[in-house]
Design a protein around this motif. Structure first.
Motif, mmCIF file in Angstrom:
data_model
loop_
_atom_site.group_PDB
_atom_site.id
_atom_site.type_symbol
_atom_site.label_atom_id
_atom_site.label_comp_id
_atom_site.label_asym_id
_atom_site.label_seq_id
_atom_site.Cartn_x
_atom_site.Cartn_y
_atom_site.Cartn_z
ATOM 1 N N ASP A 39 29.799 42.946 45.051
ATOM 2 C CA ASP A 39 30.131 42.683 43.646
ATOM 3 C C ASP A 39 28.877 42.308 42.863
ATOM 4 N N PHE A 40 28.031 41.459 43.461
ATOM 5 C CA PHE A 40 26.797 41.080 42.770
ATOM 6 C C PHE A 40 25.892 42.284 42.554
ATOM 7 N N ASP A 41 25.861 43.209 43.500
ATOM 8 C CA ASP A 41 25.086 44.445 43.307
ATOM 9 C C ASP A 41 25.622 45.216 42.102
ATOM 10 N N ARG A 42 26.952 45.320 41.986
ATOM 11 C CA ARG A 42 27.563 46.016 40.842
ATOM 12 C C ARG A 42 27.276 45.267 39.544
ATOM 13 N N LEU A 43 27.356 43.936 39.601
ATOM 14 C CA LEU A 43 27.064 43.129 38.404
ATOM 15 C C LEU A 43 25.615 43.326 37.958
ATOM 16 N N ASP A 44 24.692 43.409 38.921
ATOM 17 C CA ASP A 44 23.279 43.648 38.582
ATOM 18 C C ASP A 44 23.114 44.982 37.870
ATOM 19 N N VAL A 45 23.811 46.003 38.337
ATOM 20 C CA VAL A 45 23.731 47.321 37.697
ATOM 21 C C VAL A 45 24.244 47.239 36.258
ATOM 22 N N LEU A 97 42.224 27.286 38.251
ATOM 23 C CA LEU A 97 40.921 27.958 38.382
ATOM 24 C C LEU A 97 40.130 27.482 39.594
ATOM 25 N N ALA A 98 40.400 26.267 40.062
ATOM 26 C CA ALA A 98 39.705 25.795 41.263
ATOM 27 C C ALA A 98 40.035 26.689 42.460
ATOM 28 N N LEU A 99 41.258 27.186 42.508
ATOM 29 C CA LEU A 99 41.668 28.068 43.598
ATOM 30 C C LEU A 99 41.520 29.552 43.255
ATOM 31 N N ALA A 100 41.734 29.896 41.998
ATOM 32 C CA ALA A 100 41.784 31.311 41.604
ATOM 33 C C ALA A 100 40.444 31.878 41.157
ATOM 34 N N ARG A 101 39.457 31.021 40.877
ATOM 35 C CA ARG A 101 38.189 31.540 40.332
ATOM 36 C C ARG A 101 37.588 32.567 41.285
ATOM 37 N N TRP A 102 37.223 33.709 40.716
ATOM 38 C CA TRP A 102 36.651 34.807 41.474
ATOM 39 C C TRP A 102 35.293 34.426 42.035
ATOM 40 N N ALA A 103 35.131 34.668 43.327
ATOM 41 C CA ALA A 103 33.844 34.465 43.994
ATOM 42 C C ALA A 103 33.320 35.848 44.387
ATOM 43 N N PRO A 104 32.415 36.405 43.582
ATOM 44 C CA PRO A 104 31.918 37.754 43.870
ATOM 45 C C PRO A 104 31.253 37.851 45.244
ATOM 46 N N ALA A 148 33.396 46.172 31.949
ATOM 47 C CA ALA A 148 33.023 46.554 33.318
ATOM 48 C C ALA A 148 33.038 45.341 34.244
ATOM 49 N N VAL A 149 32.569 44.201 33.754
ATOM 50 C CA VAL A 149 32.604 42.969 34.558
ATOM 51 C C VAL A 149 34.050 42.564 34.829
ATOM 52 N N VAL A 150 34.873 42.560 33.791
ATOM 53 C CA VAL A 150 36.278 42.170 33.949
ATOM 54 C C VAL A 150 36.980 43.103 34.928
ATOM 55 N N ASP A 151 36.612 44.359 34.909
ATOM 56 C CA ASP A 151 37.216 45.347 35.795
ATOM 57 C C ASP A 151 36.944 45.040 37.268
ATOM 58 N N LEU A 152 35.915 44.269 37.563
ATOM 59 C CA LEU A 152 35.583 43.914 38.946
ATOM 60 C C LEU A 152 36.440 42.769 39.483
ATOM 61 N N VAL A 153 37.063 41.991 38.606
ATOM 62 C CA VAL A 153 37.837 40.817 39.033
ATOM 63 C C VAL A 153 39.101 41.300 39.744
ATOM 64 N N PRO A 154 39.271 40.906 41.017
ATOM 65 C CA PRO A 154 40.414 41.414 41.795
ATOM 66 C C PRO A 154 41.734 40.709 41.449
ATOM 67 N N PRO A 155 42.846 41.302 41.822
ATOM 68 C CA PRO A 155 44.148 40.670 41.618
ATOM 69 C C PRO A 155 44.189 39.270 42.237
ATOM 70 N N ALA A 156 44.975 38.387 41.612
ATOM 71 C CA ALA A 156 45.169 36.990 42.043
ATOM 72 C C ALA A 156 43.928 36.137 41.810
ATOM 73 N N SER A 157 42.917 36.686 41.159
ATOM 74 C CA SER A 157 41.704 35.941 40.824
ATOM 75 C C SER A 157 41.588 35.856 39.315
ATOM 76 N N ALA A 158 40.753 34.932 38.858
ATOM 77 C CA ALA A 158 40.545 34.768 37.423
ATOM 78 C C ALA A 158 39.143 34.256 37.170
ATOM 79 N N VAL A 159 38.691 34.453 35.948
ATOM 80 C CA VAL A 159 37.406 33.936 35.488
ATOM 81 C C VAL A 159 37.597 33.409 34.074
ATOM 82 N N SER A 160 36.701 32.550 33.666
ATOM 83 C CA SER A 160 36.730 32.088 32.279
ATOM 84 C C SER A 160 35.866 33.014 31.427
ATOM 85 N N TYR A 161 36.030 32.912 30.125
ATOM 86 C CA TYR A 161 35.186 33.699 29.217
ATOM 87 C C TYR A 161 33.711 33.399 29.487
ATOM 88 N N GLY A 162 33.412 32.125 29.717
ATOM 89 C CA GLY A 162 32.036 31.729 30.012
ATOM 90 C C GLY A 162 31.522 32.301 31.318
#
Length: 138
Positions: free
Chosen positions: A111-117, A100-107, A11-25
């Motif tokens: 998005d943070f409301d969805r992450l809290d849920v 990742l400096a440019l592509a890291r997802w900034a919720p 569900a978290v990964v599903d929130l990451v938009p196109p052209a963005s990325a996150v690390s496993y951590g």
């Protein structure tokens, strides 16, 4: 691995938009549970259900063994890249990674409301599973 955790990671990964990325951590931190290895295990077994290429090693390297497929997605989405990705396209040789400096997802706040849920649901489900059914526990 508990399916509740698998569902939450996906569900978290599903929130990451196109052209963005996150690390496993990053995923583990956003979820407030587990760590990079647990997220990696989920992605290894169940990641095909989501945009798996948006979850990377902290170095920005694509998931091992999936570099060519991931690169195709990154180029389609215009994900910022470093290195010899053009040589990799032509020859299969060349080191590259997601910037990742440019592509890291900034919720966003939404998005943070969805992450809290998602994290609250996971916490409740894991608590329910860990509470003994002795009719004395509140």
């Amino acid at each position: 691995m508990r399916m509740e955790y698998v569902t939450a990671v996906l569900a978290v990964v599903d929130l990451v938009p196109p052209a963005s990325a996150v690390s496993y951590g990053d995923v583990a931190e956003l979820l407030g549970a587990g760590g990079p290895r647990q997220v990696g295990a989920v992605m290894s077994h169940y990641g095909s259900a989501v945009a798996w290429w948006r979850v990377l090693r902290a170095s920005g390297e694509a998931p091992p063994g999936h570099e060519a497929d991931a690169l195709r997605h990154y180029l389609e989405e215009s994900t910022p890249l470093h290195g010899a990705y053009q040589a990799f396209i032509l020859t299969g040789e060349g080191r590259w990674r997601v910037d990742l400096a440019l592509a890291r997802w900034a919720p966003t706040d939404d998005d943070f409301d969805r992450l809290d849920v998602i994290s609250d649901q996971l916490e409740r489900q894991l608590h329910i599973l860990s509470v003994p059914n002795d009719e004395m526990t509140v």
